[in-house]
Design a protein around this motif. Structure first.
Motif, PDB file in Angstrom:
ATOM      1  N   ALA A 236      10.073   9.849   4.652  1.00 35.32           N
ATOM      2  CA  ALA A 236       8.660   9.854   4.279  1.00 35.32           C
ATOM      3  C   ALA A 236       7.881   8.698   4.903  1.00 35.32           C
ATOM      4  CB  ALA A 236       8.537   9.818   2.750  1.00 35.32           C
ATOM      5  N   MET A 237       8.309   7.474   4.641  1.00 36.56           N
ATOM      6  CA  MET A 237       7.551   6.319   5.117  1.00 36.56           C
ATOM      7  C   MET A 237       7.528   6.247   6.637  1.00 36.56           C
ATOM      8  SD  MET A 237       7.958   2.305   4.081  1.00 36.56           S
ATOM      9  CE  MET A 237       9.587   2.136   4.855  1.00 36.56           C
ATOM     10  N   GLU A 238       8.671   6.478   7.266  1.00 36.84           N
ATOM     11  CA  GLU A 238       8.714   6.444   8.720  1.00 36.84           C
ATOM     12  C   GLU A 238       7.850   7.537   9.332  1.00 36.84           C
ATOM     13  OE1 GLU A 238      11.125   6.082   6.698  1.00 36.84           O
ATOM     14  OE2 GLU A 238      12.315   4.328   7.246  1.00 36.84           O
ATOM     15  N   GLY A 239       7.819   8.706   8.689  1.00 39.55           N
ATOM     16  CA  GLY A 239       6.991   9.792   9.196  1.00 39.55           C
ATOM     17  C   GLY A 239       5.517   9.457   9.152  1.00 39.55           C
ATOM     18  N   VAL A 240       5.068   8.872   8.036  1.00 40.31           N
ATOM     19  CA  VAL A 240       3.655   8.504   7.917  1.00 40.31           C
ATOM     20  C   VAL A 240       3.303   7.422   8.936  1.00 40.31           C
ATOM     21  CG1 VAL A 240       1.961   7.424   6.389  1.00 40.31           C
ATOM     22  CG2 VAL A 240       3.469   9.210   5.510  1.00 40.31           C
ATOM     23  N   LYS A 241       4.192   6.453   9.110  1.00 39.77           N
ATOM     24  CA  LYS A 241       3.923   5.413  10.105  1.00 39.77           C
ATOM     25  C   LYS A 241       3.871   5.989  11.520  1.00 39.77           C
ATOM     26  CE  LYS A 241       5.765   1.392   7.639  1.00 39.77           C
ATOM     27  NZ  LYS A 241       6.701   0.248   7.673  1.00 39.77           N
ATOM     28  N   CYS A 242       4.786   6.893  11.828  1.00 42.93           N
ATOM     29  CA  CYS A 242       4.791   7.499  13.166  1.00 42.93           C
ATOM     30  C   CYS A 242       3.530   8.319  13.416  1.00 42.93           C
ATOM     31  CB  CYS A 242       6.033   8.370  13.339  1.00 42.93           C
ATOM     32  SG  CYS A 242       7.555   7.425  13.548  1.00 42.93           S
TER      33      CYS A 242
ATOM     34  N   LEU B  52       0.244   5.345  -0.832  1.00 43.87           N
ATOM     35  CA  LEU B  52       0.681   6.383   0.093  1.00 43.87           C
ATOM     36  C   LEU B  52       1.998   7.020  -0.324  1.00 43.87           C
ATOM     37  CD1 LEU B  52      -0.228   4.449   3.364  1.00 43.87           C
ATOM     38  CD2 LEU B  52      -1.485   6.372   2.394  1.00 43.87           C
ATOM     39  N   GLY B  53       2.944   6.203  -0.774  1.00 43.16           N
ATOM     40  CA  GLY B  53       4.235   6.744  -1.201  1.00 43.16           C
ATOM     41  C   GLY B  53       4.120   7.719  -2.362  1.00 43.16           C
ATOM     42  N   PRO B  54       3.437   7.333  -3.466  1.00 47.24           N
ATOM     43  CA  PRO B  54       3.251   8.280  -4.572  1.00 47.24           C
ATOM     44  C   PRO B  54       2.509   9.549  -4.158  1.00 47.24           C
ATOM     45  CG  PRO B  54       2.844   6.048  -5.327  1.00 47.24           C
ATOM     46  CD  PRO B  54       3.034   5.973  -3.840  1.00 47.24           C
ATOM     47  N   TRP B  55       1.521   9.439  -3.256  1.00 50.21           N
ATOM     48  CA  TRP B  55       0.818  10.643  -2.790  1.00 50.21           C
ATOM     49  C   TRP B  55       1.778  11.564  -2.053  1.00 50.21           C
ATOM     50  CZ3 TRP B  55      -3.894   7.815  -0.139  1.00 50.21           C
ATOM     51  CH2 TRP B  55      -4.642   7.147  -1.123  1.00 50.21           C
ATOM     52  N   TYR B  56       2.596  10.971  -1.195  1.00 51.72           N
ATOM     53  CA  TYR B  56       3.543  11.780  -0.423  1.00 51.72           C
ATOM     54  C   TYR B  56       4.534  12.477  -1.354  1.00 51.72           C
ATOM     55  CZ  TYR B  56       6.541  13.042   3.527  1.00 51.72           C
ATOM     56  OH  TYR B  56       7.260  13.735   4.459  1.00 51.72           O
ATOM     57  N   ARG B  57       5.036  11.758  -2.339  1.00 57.39           N
ATOM     58  CA  ARG B  57       5.987  12.371  -3.277  1.00 57.39           C
ATOM     59  C   ARG B  57       5.332  13.494  -4.067  1.00 57.39           C
ATOM     60  NH1 ARG B  57       7.578   6.943  -3.756  1.00 57.39           N
ATOM     61  NH2 ARG B  57       6.264   6.658  -5.594  1.00 57.39           N
ATOM     62  N   TYR B  58       4.081  13.288  -4.467  1.00 58.26           N
ATOM     63  CA  TYR B  58       3.371  14.330  -5.212  1.00 58.26           C
ATOM     64  C   TYR B  58       3.223  15.589  -4.363  1.00 58.26           C
ATOM     65  CZ  TYR B  58      -0.344  16.803  -7.677  1.00 58.26           C
ATOM     66  OH  TYR B  58      -1.081  17.761  -8.325  1.00 58.26           O
ATOM     67  N   ILE B  59       2.829  15.415  -3.100  1.00 57.82           N
ATOM     68  CA  ILE B  59       2.660  16.562  -2.206  1.00 57.82           C
ATOM     69  C   ILE B  59       3.989  17.290  -2.031  1.00 57.82           C
ATOM     70  CG2 ILE B  59       2.108  17.236   0.168  1.00 57.82           C
ATOM     71  CD1 ILE B  59       0.110  14.928   0.253  1.00 57.82           C
ATOM     72  N   THR B  60       5.076  16.524  -1.893  1.00 59.05           N
ATOM     73  CA  THR B  60       6.393  17.138  -1.728  1.00 59.05           C
ATOM     74  C   THR B  60       6.790  17.927  -2.973  1.00 59.05           C
ATOM     75  OG1 THR B  60       7.067  15.326  -0.266  1.00 59.05           O
ATOM     76  CG2 THR B  60       8.813  16.682  -1.217  1.00 59.05           C
ATOM     77  N   GLU B  61       6.574  17.339  -4.140  1.00 60.11           N
ATOM     78  CA  GLU B  61       6.964  18.001  -5.397  1.00 60.11           C
ATOM     79  C   GLU B  61       6.133  19.252  -5.671  1.00 60.11           C
ATOM     80  OE1 GLU B  61       6.402  14.871  -8.130  1.00 60.11           O
ATOM     81  OE2 GLU B  61       8.195  13.734  -7.492  1.00 60.11           O
ATOM     82  N   GLN B  62       4.889  19.258  -5.189  1.00 61.16           N
ATOM     83  CA  GLN B  62       4.008  20.404  -5.451  1.00 61.16           C
ATOM     84  C   GLN B  62       4.061  21.464  -4.362  1.00 61.16           C
ATOM     85  OE1 GLN B  62       2.353  20.781  -8.358  1.00 61.16           O
ATOM     86  NE2 GLN B  62       3.401  18.884  -8.991  1.00 61.16           N
TER      87      GLN B  62
ATOM     88  N   ASP C 291       0.826  -1.208   0.000  1.00 59.20           N
ATOM     89  CA  ASP C 291       0.000   0.000   0.000  1.00 59.20           C
ATOM     90  C   ASP C 291       0.862   1.261   0.000  1.00 59.20           C
ATOM     91  OD1 ASP C 291      -2.193  -1.588  -0.020  1.00 59.20           O
ATOM     92  OD2 ASP C 291      -3.074  -0.838   1.828  1.00 59.20           O
ATOM     93  N   TRP C 292       2.013   1.205   0.665  1.00 64.22           N
ATOM     94  CA  TRP C 292       2.903   2.357   0.626  1.00 64.22           C
ATOM     95  C   TRP C 292       3.493   2.514  -0.782  1.00 64.22           C
ATOM     96  CZ3 TRP C 292       4.215   6.663   2.992  1.00 64.22           C
ATOM     97  CH2 TRP C 292       5.368   7.311   2.573  1.00 64.22           C
ATOM     98  N   TYR C 293       3.862   1.409  -1.375  1.00 58.84           N
ATOM     99  CA  TYR C 293       4.484   1.446  -2.704  1.00 58.84           C
ATOM    100  C   TYR C 293       3.518   1.963  -3.773  1.00 58.84           C
ATOM    101  CZ  TYR C 293       6.739  -0.219  -6.975  1.00 58.84           C
ATOM    102  OH  TYR C 293       7.296  -0.301  -8.215  1.00 58.84           O
TER     103      TYR C 293
ATOM    104  N   ALA D 160      -6.903  17.988  -5.309  1.00 55.86           N
ATOM    105  CA  ALA D 160      -6.722  16.788  -4.502  1.00 55.86           C
ATOM    106  C   ALA D 160      -7.089  15.507  -5.233  1.00 55.86           C
ATOM    107  CB  ALA D 160      -7.548  16.900  -3.218  1.00 55.86           C
ATOM    108  N   ASP D 161      -7.210  15.566  -6.569  1.00 59.54           N
ATOM    109  CA  ASP D 161      -7.615  14.363  -7.287  1.00 59.54           C
ATOM    110  C   ASP D 161      -6.484  13.360  -7.458  1.00 59.54           C
ATOM    111  OD1 ASP D 161      -6.077  15.677  -9.106  1.00 59.54           O
ATOM    112  OD2 ASP D 161      -7.566  15.713 -10.708  1.00 59.54           O
ATOM    113  N   PHE D 162      -5.295  13.644  -6.928  1.00 62.10           N
ATOM    114  CA  PHE D 162      -4.197  12.676  -6.984  1.00 62.10           C
ATOM    115  C   PHE D 162      -4.403  11.535  -5.997  1.00 62.10           C
ATOM    116  CE2 PHE D 162      -3.053  15.757  -3.752  1.00 62.10           C
ATOM    117  CZ  PHE D 162      -2.540  14.985  -2.726  1.00 62.10           C
ATOM    118  N   SER D 163      -5.374  11.684  -5.087  1.00 61.78           N
ATOM    119  CA  SER D 163      -5.619  10.695  -4.051  1.00 61.78           C
ATOM    120  C   SER D 163      -7.107  10.377  -3.991  1.00 61.78           C
ATOM    121  CB  SER D 163      -5.146  11.240  -2.690  1.00 61.78           C
ATOM    122  OG  SER D 163      -5.649  10.470  -1.628  1.00 61.78           O
ATOM    123  N   ASP D 164      -7.436   9.171  -3.503  1.00 63.12           N
ATOM    124  CA  ASP D 164      -8.853   8.833  -3.293  1.00 63.12           C
ATOM    125  C   ASP D 164      -9.243   8.972  -1.830  1.00 63.12           C
ATOM    126  OD1 ASP D 164      -7.536   6.682  -2.216  1.00 63.12           O
ATOM    127  OD2 ASP D 164      -8.677   5.147  -3.292  1.00 63.12           O
ATOM    128  N   TYR D 165      -8.388   9.633  -1.017  1.00 63.65           N
ATOM    129  CA  TYR D 165      -8.721   9.951   0.371  1.00 63.65           C
ATOM    130  C   TYR D 165      -9.341  11.344   0.439  1.00 63.65           C
ATOM    131  CZ  TYR D 165      -6.360   6.107   2.838  1.00 63.65           C
ATOM    132  OH  TYR D 165      -6.001   4.889   3.354  1.00 63.65           O
TER     133      TYR D 165
END
Length: 412
Positions: free
Chosen positions: A65-71, A23-33, A18-20, A42-47
Motif C-alpha cells: 500500500a504505502m510503496e504503491g502510493v509513493k510510486c 493516507l494509510g487509513p483511507w487506503y485501508r478503507y478503500i480496500t475493505e470496501q 501523514d501516511w499513518y 467519499a466522506d472518509f477523506s477530505d480530498y
C-alpha cells in the motif's frame, strides 16, 4: 532518471505521520470496501475524488500500500520533469542541455524528492497539471491550458494559487474568455464517476469549503508572513480575515499593472510574433515571471498555510531561473532553503530546535522581492531584443504553433 529513482527508492520504507494518520487509513478503507465501490460515499477523506480514483486503482494491483502510493507520486515527479524540459526547451531551442539540466534540477530538488519518496504526498500530481497548463499557455493553446488548470484544481485546492495567471491571460487577450469554461467543465466531469457510484454531489462540490475550516493556526510550519505575527490564542480569526483581504488586494495589484503594461506595449516584438503572441505582447518570459510571482505571493500572505504549499513555487522558481539565468540564478536557492528548511521542522524533529522559522520566512520574502523586481523590470522593458544578445531581453523564437485566427493578419 535512474539516479533520481534510486534516491526515492531508498526512502520508500519510511512511514510518515501523514501516511499513518490520513493516507494509510483511507487506503485501508478503500480496500475493505471493494476498491472503487468505496467511492459511493467519499466522506472518509477530505480530498476530492480524482486522487481517490488513483488510490482505488492501486488496490487492484499486487503492490504494498504505502510503496504503491509513493510510486504514484514518483511517476508524477517524472512527468513534472518532462514538462520542465519542454518549457525550458522553448526558451533555449538550440541548447538542449539547458532543458535537460532544468529537468534534472527539478528531479533532485530536496522538496520534490521528500514530498513523494518520504512523505507519500500528492503535491507533484496537481503541480504537474499546472505546469502542463503553463506550457500550453506558452504554446497559445487556450483550451488545453484551462483544461489542465481544471484538472489541477480537481486534485487540490492549492491549484488556485496560480489561477490569477489565467485572469491576466484573459485580460491581456492571450486566451479568450470562453476557454475558461473548460475549468469548471473538467472539474465537474471528474466528479461524475463518483456520483454514478452513489456519492452525494453536494458533498463533492463543497469538499474544499470544508477544508478551509480544518486548521485555525495562522501558519503550520510554513515560511509565511505569519512567522512574524503573534496574537493571543483564540483571537486568530480577525488576523486570518485581514490576511485573506491583503492577499487578494496584492494579487490585484500585480494583475492590473501587468495587463496595463501589456496593452500599452501594443503589438509584440518580431521575435514574439514568431511565437504566436502578436495580439498581446504577453511573452513567455512575462508569463513565467508572473506565474512564479503568484506562486510565492499567494501562500506567503494567506493564513493557515502548510510547509508544502510552496511546492508550486519550488518548481516555477527553477523555470524562472532558466528563463533569466543571469538575473534569477539564485531564486531557486532561496526558495529551497526556505521551503525545505520548513520541511525539516516536520520530517526531522531532532533538528527542529535548531531551526528558525522566522529566518525561513525572511528567505521566502527575499525570494518574493527578487521575482517581483524581475517581473517589474520585464514589464517595463519594451525594447526589441538584439538577436544575438543574452540576458533579460533575450527571447529566441519558440517552436511555431499554429497561428491563431484572432491574431490575423499579423501572425501570418
Amino acid at each position: 532518471m535512474a539516479s533520481a529513482l534510486l534516491v526515492r527508492f531508498l526512502l520508500l520504507e519510511y512511514e510518515s505521520p501523514d501516511w499513518y494518520r490520513f493516507l494509510g487509513p483511507w487506503y485501508r478503507y478503500i480496500t475493505e470496501q471493494g476498491g472503487f465501490h468505496a467511492l459511493g460515499n467519499a466522506d472518509f477523506s477530505d480530498y476530492n475524488v480524482p486522487y481517490l480514483y488513483l488510490m482505488a486503482a492501486l488496490t487492484y494491483l499486487p503492490v504494498p500500500a504505502m510503496e504503491g502510493v509513493k510510486c504514484l507520486s514518483i511517476l508524477f515527479d517524472l512527468a513534472l520533469a518532462h514538462y520542465t524540459y519542454r518549457i525550458v526547451a522553448l526558451r533555449w531551442p538550440h541548447r538542449p542541455r539547458r532543458a535537460l539540466a532544468a529537468a534534472v534540477v527539478v528531479l533532485f530538488l530536496p522538496t520534490v524528492v521528500t514530498n513523494s519518496g518520504w512523505w507519500a504526498q500528492s503535491d507533484a500530481v496537481f503541480t504537474t497539471f499546472l505546469v502542463a497548463g503553463v506550457y500550453h499557455l506558452l504554446r497559445d493553446r487556450p483550451w488545453w491550458t484551462c483544461s489542465f488548470f481544471g484538472i489541477a484544481l480537481a486534485f487540490k485546492l492549492q491549484a488556485v494559487f496560480l489561477f490569477p495567471l489565467l485572469l491576466v491571460a484573459v485580460l491581456a487577450r492571450r486566451i479568450p474568455w470562453r476557454s475558461l469554461l473548460a475549468v469548471p467543465a473538467v472539474y465537474l466531469a471528474l466528479d461524475v464517476p463518483a456520483i454514478l457510484l452513489g456519492s452525494d454531489p453536494w458533498q463533492l462540490l463543497t469538499v474544499y469549503v470544508r477544508q478551509t475550516g480544518t486548521y485555525r493556526d495562522l501558519t503550520l510550519n510554513a515560511p509565511t508572513v505569519y512567522q512574524f505575527v503573534s496574537v493571543p490564542y483564540g483571537e486568530e480569526d480577525p488576523v486570518r480575515r485581514a490576511g485573506v483581504l491583503v492577499a487578494g488586494l496584492l494579487v490585484l495589484a500585480l494583475i492590473w499593472p501587468a495587463v496595463r503594461a501589456v496593452r500599452r506595449t501594443g503589438r509584440a516584438q518580431p521575435e514574439d510574433r514568431t511565437a504566436g503572441n502578436a495580439c498581446t505582447g504577453l511573452t513567455g518570459t512575462r508569463i513565467l515571471l508572473l506565474a512564479t510571482a503568484f506562486a510565492i505571493t499567494v501562500p506567503f500572505l494567506l493564513p493557515s498555510m502548510h510547509e508544502r504549499y510552496f511546492y508550486i513555487a519550488d518548481i516555477l522558481s527553477v523555470l524562472a531561473a532558466f528563463q533569466l539565468p543571469r538575473q534569477l540564478w539564485y531564486l531557486p536557492v532561496l526558495v529551497q532553503l526556505s521551503s525545505f528548511g520548513s520541511y525539516l521542522k516536520f520530517i526531522a524533529p531532532g533538528v527542529a530546535p535548531y531551526l528558525s522559522m522566522p529566518a525561513h520566512g525572511v528567505l521566502m520574502l527575499l525570494a518574493l522581492i527578487a521575482v517581483l523586481r524581475a517581473t517589474a523590470r520585464e514589464f517595463r522593458d519594451t525594447a526589441p531584443a538584439p538577436s544575438g544578445s543574452v540576458g533579460r531581453t533575450t527571447r529566441p523564437p519558440l517552436p511555431l504553433p499554429t497561428p491563431s485566427a484572432r491574431c490575423a493578419p499579423d501572425a501570418t
